[in-house]
Design a protein around this motif. Sequence first.
Motif, PDB file in Angstrom:
ATOM      1  N   UNK A  24      46.203  29.917  29.879  1.00  0.00           N
ATOM      2  CA  UNK A  24      46.323  30.390  31.206  1.00  0.00           C
ATOM      3  C   UNK A  24      44.794  30.555  31.732  1.00  0.00           C
ATOM      4  N   UNK A  25      44.529  30.871  32.957  1.00  0.00           N
ATOM      5  CA  UNK A  25      43.294  30.944  33.472  1.00  0.00           C
ATOM      6  C   UNK A  25      42.985  32.293  33.201  1.00  0.00           C
ATOM      7  N   UNK A  26      41.457  32.491  33.125  1.00  0.00           N
ATOM      8  CA  UNK A  26      40.768  33.703  32.573  1.00  0.00           C
ATOM      9  C   UNK A  26      39.946  33.990  34.137  1.00  0.00           C
ATOM     10  N   UNK A  27      40.219  35.137  34.809  1.00  0.00           N
ATOM     11  CA  UNK A  27      39.355  35.617  35.916  1.00  0.00           C
ATOM     12  C   UNK A  27      38.520  36.788  35.367  1.00  0.00           C
ATOM     13  N   UNK A  28      37.126  36.766  35.728  1.00  0.00           N
ATOM     14  CA  UNK A  28      36.263  37.871  35.278  1.00  0.00           C
ATOM     15  C   UNK A  28      35.342  38.399  36.245  1.00  0.00           C
ATOM     16  N   UNK A  29      35.506  39.927  36.103  1.00  0.00           N
ATOM     17  CA  UNK A  29      34.737  40.644  36.759  1.00  0.00           C
ATOM     18  C   UNK A  29      33.610  41.352  35.953  1.00  0.00           C
ATOM     19  N   UNK A  30      32.263  41.017  35.949  1.00  0.00           N
ATOM     20  CA  UNK A  30      31.361  41.698  35.233  1.00  0.00           C
ATOM     21  C   UNK A  30      30.833  42.989  35.686  1.00  0.00           C
ATOM     22  N   UNK A  31      31.023  44.427  35.457  1.00  0.00           N
ATOM     23  CA  UNK A  31      30.734  45.344  36.219  1.00  0.00           C
ATOM     24  C   UNK A  31      29.385  45.705  35.814  1.00  0.00           C
ATOM     25  N   UNK A  32      28.641  46.012  37.246  1.00  0.00           N
ATOM     26  CA  UNK A  32      27.277  46.509  37.265  1.00  0.00           C
ATOM     27  C   UNK A  32      27.175  48.090  37.661  1.00  0.00           C
TER      28      UNK A  32
END
Length: 313
Positions: A85-93
């Motif tokens: 399945x798809x991986x959606x990423x959010x890299x926190x700042x």
Amino acid sequence: MSNRFRLVRRDLRSAAEDARQSLFERPAAESLTQHQDAAAYYELDDSLETAVNMALAVGAPLLVTGEPGTGKTQLAFFLGHYFGIQVRSFYVKSTSTARDLKYEFDAVGYLQSAYMAQQGAPPLPRTKFLKEGPLWRTSEDSQPSVLLIDEIDKAPRDFPNDLLHELDQGWFPHPFERDAAGEPIRIPQQPGRRPILVITSNLERRLPDAFLRRCVFHHIVLTEAVVKRAVQARAGEFPNLSSEIRNRAVERFWELRERGLQKPPSTAELLVWLAVLDALGVALSNLDGPLPELPALGCLLKDRDDLERLRSL
């Protein structure tokens, strides 16, 4: 979700490409630098497997902590690879807000459009200046996806608490569009399609209790067994290193970690070091000298004070 997904470990490794002798001729293995390519090599221990299955069973976020380089981020890509399945990423700042996870609004572009409309240009709706964030995009995926929120402890303190509604309800209001009753249109995670949520933290600060209550928690401890599995999974990428040389390199790695360093090397540094040792064609004797004289030491130690401390011991 609990009926669709269950994690059962299996051998996902593929044959490694033939290595070249020269460090400069051989490109770095993609699996050492790209999470997507490294997913097939990921190794779980029993406790992490149990934590993943618990999160899947109850549909709760999985909060994974541990020192940098222990595979927290990689876990999300492993789950995407494992389930296909798809991986959606959010890299926190440090400047991230919960809204960034949902959408971005180009306020400058909207103001410019409004100005141009005053000059006679066709007006553009505000929705034209919306950019969907990873949480929004998961609602449009045709099947459940993995949503990674990486290093949440970097964000301002309000960030985790601002996600509580989305974690509980699985939807958030559209910023502009309204229904016939004047209520905001909901951006939902469709029934059966809420994402598998993996949240990582380096424990730089404590997270709010209200947020922690909603998560399944697991702390990755770097143990000899974890390192051994990681090295064994990648053994094919180090064709010039015999098992004896690999084992000796791992022994020296643990010696470094026991020296009270500010930033001890982790699994990620070890794997890069092994790749460099392989390209250099080191012999077993090259690993038997004093720790400060180990070849390619800069792959393992990234702090000048640690280097000075090591030389003074």
